[in-house]
Design an enzyme around this catalytic site. Structure first.
Site, PDB file in Angstrom:
ATOM      1  N   ASP A   3     -11.566   2.323   3.959  1.00  0.00           N
ATOM      2  CA  ASP A   3     -11.796   0.880   3.878  1.00  0.00           C
ATOM      3  C   ASP A   3     -13.286   0.571   3.740  1.00  0.00           C
ATOM      4  OD1 ASP A   3      -9.857  -1.045   3.776  1.00  0.00           O
ATOM      5  OD2 ASP A   3      -9.418  -0.998   5.922  1.00  0.00           O
TER       6      ASP A   3
ATOM      7  N   GLN B  43      -5.074  -1.650   9.508  1.00  0.00           N
ATOM      8  CA  GLN B  43      -4.844  -2.958   8.891  1.00  0.00           C
ATOM      9  C   GLN B  43      -5.409  -4.066   9.787  1.00  0.00           C
ATOM     10  OE1 GLN B  43      -3.631  -3.382   5.822  1.00  0.00           O
ATOM     11  NE2 GLN B  43      -3.792  -5.604   5.950  1.00  0.00           N
TER      12      GLN B  43
ATOM     13  N   LYS C 246       0.839  -1.207   0.000  1.00  0.00           N
ATOM     14  CA  LYS C 246       0.000   0.000   0.000  1.00  0.00           C
ATOM     15  C   LYS C 246       0.874   1.258   0.000  1.00  0.00           C
ATOM     16  CE  LYS C 246      -3.784  -2.482   2.160  1.00  0.00           C
ATOM     17  NZ  LYS C 246      -4.550  -2.876   3.341  1.00  0.00           N
TER      18      LYS C 246
HETATM   19  N1  GUN Z   1      -6.550  -7.113   5.791  1.00  0.00           N
HETATM   20  C1  GUN Z   1      -6.685  -7.839   4.656  1.00  0.00           C
HETATM   21  N2  GUN Z   1      -7.294  -7.108   3.706  1.00  0.00           N
HETATM   22  C2  GUN Z   1      -7.548  -5.894   4.247  1.00  0.00           C
HETATM   23  C3  GUN Z   1      -8.161  -4.697   3.761  1.00  0.00           C
HETATM   24  O1  GUN Z   1      -8.620  -4.607   2.617  1.00  0.00           O
HETATM   25  N3  GUN Z   1      -8.241  -3.685   4.648  1.00  0.00           N
HETATM   26  C4  GUN Z   1      -7.774  -3.786   5.908  1.00  0.00           C
HETATM   27  N4  GUN Z   1      -7.915  -2.736   6.713  1.00  0.00           N
HETATM   28  N5  GUN Z   1      -7.204  -4.864   6.391  1.00  0.00           N
HETATM   29  C5  GUN Z   1      -7.082  -5.914   5.560  1.00  0.00           C
END
Ligand code: GUN
Length: 303
Positions: free
Chosen positions: A121, A98, A54
């Site tokens: 998100d 996350q 990211k």
């Molecule tokens: N963990 C795995 N995929 C994601 C996601 O798309 N967003 C977040 N915040 N955590 C994750």
């Protein structure tokens, strides 16, 4: 039949280019960059690797990003304080926590503590509710990525039978809400299979589009597919592989070689949905920045 491979990397790169242009426009209009705060708690290797991806993607398109790393032992109160500070920091238009969080933390309460206008998100109850009502503001990035992929591949979802395997809050549930709305890239008849489903194969064999988001390898096998189905594999699992320097390989939920003989098109793992998820996160961050800038402009006009 040998399935066409849907190239997630290629579509993602097109979206990156679009976001790059959007970031440039934003900067020339407002004199600042969209900003993303990523909160990373603990030392789960997969989470660290996702966050690295990211950060790199943000850097490529010019989005300012900062990762706030916290020890796995952080208390709920300390984490909520951190989020409170990020909520009121204007340099961050988006915040992402996350997941998964260490077990002692209350994930739902953490997500609910985010400013919904910064929840890129799309997991805050307000954003999840807006999506269910057909008024999406931020939808989660993976479902958005799956939808965009199908649009880019010219898959007509209007009246199509879509079967999703998995009902997680990050993928299955929001994807169901996205694909059953009226409009382009949607208006499908959607079935969601889960651990309570009596005969999953009986459902999946009716699917024009099968989306696997169960979270374990082998969840979907060739005998579960209708001939000519389009298969989107959201799963990513690490399996031990001594032939690889890092000691593992990444595999999806779909048994790929068998499924490619039955499907008409299929996404690979890696290189399918994964890159799309990151691209759509960038889209959400840019959208959050534009919404925030427009809101503050409106309120300063009122003063
Ligand atoms: N963990 C795995 N995929 C994601 C996601 O798309 N967003 C977040 N915040 N955590 C994750």
């Amino acid at each position: 039949m040998t399935a066409r491979i849907i190239d997630g990397k290629k579509i993602a790169s097109k979206i990156h280019d679009e976001v790059k242009v959007g970031v440039r426009d934003f900067e020339s209009k407002y004199g600042s960059l969209p900003g993303l705060a990523v909160v990373l708690v603990g030392d789960d290797p997969a989470s660290h690797s996702y966050v690295k991806g990211k950060e790199a993607a943000c850097a490529k398109v010019g989005i300012m990003t900062e990762t706030i790393r916290r020890k796995a032992s952080i208390t709920q109160t300390e984490l909520l304080e951190t989020l409170g500070r990020l909520n009121s920091d204007p340099k961050f238009s988006g915040i992402l926590v996350q997941l998964p969080l260490p077990k002692h933390l209350d994930e739902d309460a953490v997500i609910a503590a985010l400013d919904p206008a910064k929840d890129v998100d799309g997991l805050h109850p307000v954003n999840a509710g807006l999506l269910m009502l057909g008024q999406p503001r931020f939808a989660p990035a993976t479902p958005l990525g799956v939808q965009r992929m199908l649009l880019e591949e010219n898959v007509n979802l209007n009246g199509a039978k879509v079967v999703i395997v998995g009902r997680s809050k990050l993928v299955g549930m929001p994807l169901m809400a996205l694909l059953l709305q009226k409009g382009p890239g949607a208006n499908a008849t959607v079935t969601v299979c889960h651990t309570g489903t009596k005969d999953i194969g009986n459902e999946t064999r009716q699917a024009d589009v099968l989306i696997a988001a169960a979270g374990f390898p082998g969840a979907v096998t060739a005998d579960m597919l209708k001939s000519g189905a389009i298969v989107i594999d959201v799963g990513v699992s690490r399996v031990e592989d001594s032939t690889k320097k890092r000691g593992y390989s990444l595999v999806g939920d779909v048994e790929f070689s068998g499924a490619s003989e039955v499907a008409s098109a299929i996404t690979p793992v890696p290189g399918g949905v994964g890159p799309m998820t990151i691209s759509m996160l960038l889209v959400n961050v840019l959208q959050a920045a534009n919404l925030a800038a427009a809101t503050s402009r409106r309120s300063s006009n009122l003063r």
